[in-house]
Design an enzyme around this catalytic site. Structure first.
Site, PDB file in Angstrom:
ATOM      1  N   CYS A 107       0.815  -1.216   0.000  1.00 21.12           N
ATOM      2  CA  CYS A 107       0.000   0.000   0.000  1.00 21.12           C
ATOM      3  C   CYS A 107       0.849   1.266   0.000  1.00 21.12           C
ATOM      4  O   CYS A 107       0.316   2.365  -0.132  1.00 21.12           O
ATOM      5  CB  CYS A 107      -0.936  -0.015   1.189  1.00 21.12           C
ATOM      6  SG  CYS A 107      -1.800  -1.588   1.342  1.00 21.12           S
ATOM      7  N   CYS A 132     -13.186   0.757   8.195  1.00 17.53           N
ATOM      8  CA  CYS A 132     -12.361   0.165   7.139  1.00 17.53           C
ATOM      9  C   CYS A 132     -12.416   1.007   5.866  1.00 17.53           C
ATOM     10  O   CYS A 132     -13.486   1.470   5.462  1.00 17.53           O
ATOM     11  CB  CYS A 132     -12.871  -1.234   6.795  1.00 17.53           C
ATOM     12  SG  CYS A 132     -13.107  -2.310   8.222  1.00 17.53           S
ATOM     13  N   ILE A 154     -12.649  -0.607  -1.183  1.00 20.68           N
ATOM     14  CA  ILE A 154     -11.947  -1.066  -2.392  1.00 20.68           C
ATOM     15  C   ILE A 154     -12.106   0.044  -3.427  1.00 20.68           C
ATOM     16  O   ILE A 154     -13.224   0.514  -3.658  1.00 20.68           O
ATOM     17  CB  ILE A 154     -12.566  -2.385  -2.888  1.00 20.68           C
ATOM     18  CG1 ILE A 154     -12.235  -3.494  -1.890  1.00 20.68           C
ATOM     19  CG2 ILE A 154     -12.075  -2.730  -4.290  1.00 20.68           C
ATOM     20  CD1 ILE A 154     -13.034  -4.762  -2.107  1.00 20.68           C
ATOM     21  N   LYS A 175      -9.853   6.129   4.327  1.00 14.54           N
ATOM     22  CA  LYS A 175     -11.197   5.711   4.725  1.00 14.54           C
ATOM     23  C   LYS A 175     -12.276   6.294   3.813  1.00 14.54           C
ATOM     24  O   LYS A 175     -13.212   5.586   3.437  1.00 14.54           O
ATOM     25  CB  LYS A 175     -11.453   6.141   6.177  1.00 14.54           C
ATOM     26  CG  LYS A 175     -12.907   6.130   6.620  1.00 14.54           C
ATOM     27  CD  LYS A 175     -13.462   4.723   6.678  1.00 14.54           C
ATOM     28  CE  LYS A 175     -14.968   4.718   6.936  1.00 14.54           C
ATOM     29  NZ  LYS A 175     -15.734   4.872   5.671  1.00 14.54           N
ATOM     30  N   HIS A 216      -8.894   4.140  -1.289  1.00 16.64           N
ATOM     31  CA  HIS A 216      -7.558   3.558  -1.159  1.00 16.64           C
ATOM     32  C   HIS A 216      -7.229   2.663  -2.356  1.00 16.64           C
ATOM     33  O   HIS A 216      -7.139   1.449  -2.226  1.00 16.64           O
ATOM     34  CB  HIS A 216      -7.458   2.783   0.162  1.00 16.64           C
ATOM     35  CG  HIS A 216      -6.117   2.183   0.433  1.00 16.64           C
ATOM     36  ND1 HIS A 216      -4.933   2.705  -0.064  1.00 16.64           N
ATOM     37  CD2 HIS A 216      -5.753   1.078   1.148  1.00 16.64           C
ATOM     38  CE1 HIS A 216      -3.924   1.958   0.347  1.00 16.64           C
ATOM     39  NE2 HIS A 216      -4.394   0.961   1.069  1.00 16.64           N
TER      40      HIS A 216
END
Lengths: 421, 421
Positions: free
Chosen positions: B94, B242, B245, B363, B367
């Site tokens: 990442c 979380c 995607i 968030k 991401h």
């Protein structure tokens, strides 16, 4: 870039090591890299404490696809006890660790680090041939894969174009293969450390011992022409034109020039670095040269102030026999269309005026993709320091050696020139 | 490294762009990167001819696994018309494009190049959730995956350890989520540019219009506590803890400091860069901090001569709400165990003394793994130049901003500090 290329400060190679290259059912990437690292440590004449290593650059191509594990930088830094030092993976297909080397050079030349470990690893042989073919296809241009090209197919097309343009033939490719095997016979780390003549004689002996018909090969070329011994893969690429599937690792230790003598009285200096990118085959005007190689060569010669004729030995990226011929032309060692004649005349042999792939090359030393770039530099290190044993080239005052890496079908190319002073 | 860190010559950021982040069924990596590149071009005040770009560094994590295509450096260099200039992919999970940024800085600081494009891209949303989970698992330590940890699981374990050590609770994580959504509501490029209050009110309206039972949420926390609105993923990580995607791309243009004013009168200077590596969770003595982040911070502060209190705004890697709290402690903005209190007190809000993730963070901004590192720097660029629109922080004399990236479960971390002079 405005003005002549230069580096802010010099960088030297003070250690180099590699694992044996081959197909190992019991060795994974960590094991292989540890093998290379341990050998590297043993080559640093005045010793190196791993704690003094500031950073790691690691080339790898297929581990995410083949073993479903990416992010190998910190895995290897932890293995070697380097954590929390930074660890960066570079990927440029088959040139991955050549890119790692270059980033290591930049990191030191920038003034930020003094001691950087660069290397690469690949673990390929545990996959099925189909999986490996699919994995390697990720290195090609998307258009090539969609056109159902495999790597032997792409390089077969390049060979055909070269034959057509310059009048060369399969016979000339065989000269590359025979030379590579002759060199690899003298390299204990090579995957195939055996000459074509040895292979041929072993086959003849085996046939005799079995009482069957005995092949009538009188020399290497007769063996290579025989489709039972050397079947076609993608014409004109036959089995012995293609490098194997390999596992292996390699690494070199880079330090700032100003501290090189703290590690050895016999460092090698990084005098040339170059890198280029290339389009896919669909967009090329001519398949007989690599634009990326020519650009990389231009950068490296510009930085070094050297000319092609100053490079005394070179490892070039012979993933296929034809690639060696194209590269020795693109690097300016021979004129376009004359590379195949140079090989035929023996100019690139171990005892010729311009030895190429003294290690046996990718064809015979093996091609663990991510390990190949720095693996070539391990050979350059050995030759320039006079430590290549039986395959030491007999050139007097050997000072300048180069290593050239190709990624995919020409997408990435690098050239590195090292000098002993 | 012997002696204080330094760079041979200065490096500046003179342009920055990103695609919208989100889930796009009709945009692949090439399309997304072109979108980011075109925006970047438009931000270079005095213009840039792409022909003047010397090299490309590109961060990407999953394309070889997800779309069976590796070797993206030359694909993107060809897309942008940069061929035969060199193009290098960096991978650190990442943190992939944060590594690209760093290599671009080294390449210029070394003296070799003057103008380098660095960026990243990821194309994730076309895969099934199972495939994405498998792909992201490649970023974790091999031991974590073998122990059946998913990413929410790993960060859930970190949160539990943090709660246990410092007395924090889920309520404190909610403060992070609410803040991130409030910031993202003001960011048109964000995947979720909507506040928790807006989401809550929309749900209430919807329930009313359907004539069914109307939820009795009176504020954001009641919404987040409701398991129907915010189900558990891996305790204490709930859905709104979380990051999503995402697909997206981002890039910034780096140039040698000495020529920065040729491109803009308002460049940002790269004053701090740092990177560290970390072991897997199995080998950590404490799950409540990242050794890689602390090391990266040490490097970056050492280079810049700045202290944590000098950093006025920061984008940090909030792949999960707990990660934001851990990072603002590891970067020295708040003492260990005090990050959650700082968030609770509003210190990290847009109008607080230390705004964190003004973009909405991973968030809410999204991401797209390989695009995140340089994406954070696009936000830093906008804020430091006073071009962040509705979400511009109200700090007087805003000069210093930082971006921090994390790869995997702590395997790689970077910190970059930019300064306006």
């Amino acid at each position: 870039m405005r003005g002549r290329r230069k580096l802010g400060r010099g960088v030297a190679v003070v250690g180099a090591g590699m694992s044996k290259f081959g197909m190992f059912s019991d060795k994974d990437s960590k094991y292989l890299f540890a093998e290379a690292f341990n050998e590297m440590l043993s080559t640093v004449d005045k010793g190196i404490d791993p704690k003094d290593i500031d950073a790691l650059y690691l080339g790898n191509f297929t581990n995410d696809f083949f073993v479903h594990q990416g992010h190998w930088g910190p895995i290897i830094s932890d293995l070697l006890g380097l954590t929390p030092k930074p660890a960066t993976r570079t990927e440029g297909a088959c040139a991955s660790s050549a890119l790692a080397f270059r980033e290591g050079v930049f990191a030191i030349a920038s003034g930020f680090y003094d001691v950087v470990l660069v290397g690469g690893v690949e673990d390929m042989s545990k996959r099925s041939t189909e999986e490996v073919t699919q994995g390697l296809a990720m290195a090609a241009s998307p258009y090539e894969v969609k056109a159902a090209f495999t790597f032997p197919g792409v390089f077969g097309a390049m060979a055909t174009a070269y034959f057509n343009k310059y009048g060369a033939s399969r016979e000339h490719l065989m000269n590359v293969t025979i030379k590579s095997h002759n060199n690899a016979r003298l390299n204990p780390k090579a995957q195939f450390n055996v000459s074509i003549r040895d292979i041929m004689n072993q086959r003849i002996e085996k046939a005799k011992s079995r009482g069957g018909p005995v092949p009538a090969w009188r020399d290497e070329k007769e063996f290579l022409r025989d489709p039972r011994a050397n079947p076609v893969v993608a014409w004109p690429m036959h089995l012995y034109d293609c490098c194997p599937i390999s596992d292996g690792a390699s690494c070199v230790l880079l330090v700032a020039e100003k501290i090189a003598k703290d590690f050895t009285d016999n460092p090698l200096y990084v005098v040339g670095i170059g890198q280029g990118s290339g389009k896919g085959l669909h967009a090329k005007e001519d398949l007989t040269y690599f634009e990326a190689t020519r650009y990389a060569a231009q950068e490296a010669y510009e930085l070094s102030g050297l000319k092609p004729e100053d490079v005394q030995i070179a490892e070039v990226h012979d993933c296929f026999s034809i690639a060696e011929i194209l590269h020795i032309e693109d690097l300016g060692f021979f004129k376009p269309g004359e590379g195949y004649k140079a090989v035929e005349e023996g100019l690139t042999r171990l005892d010729g005026p311009k030895p190429i792939n003294t290690s046996g090359g990718l064809k015979c030393k093996g091609h663990p993709v991510g390990a190949t770039g720095t693996g070539q530099l391990v050979e350059t290190w050995k030759q320039l320091r006079g430590e290549a044993g039986e395959r030491q080239v007999p050139i007097k005052d050997l000072r300048v050696g180069a290593a050239q890496s190709l990624g995919g079908t020409g997408g990435t190319c690098t050239l590195t020139i090292l000098e002993r002073r």
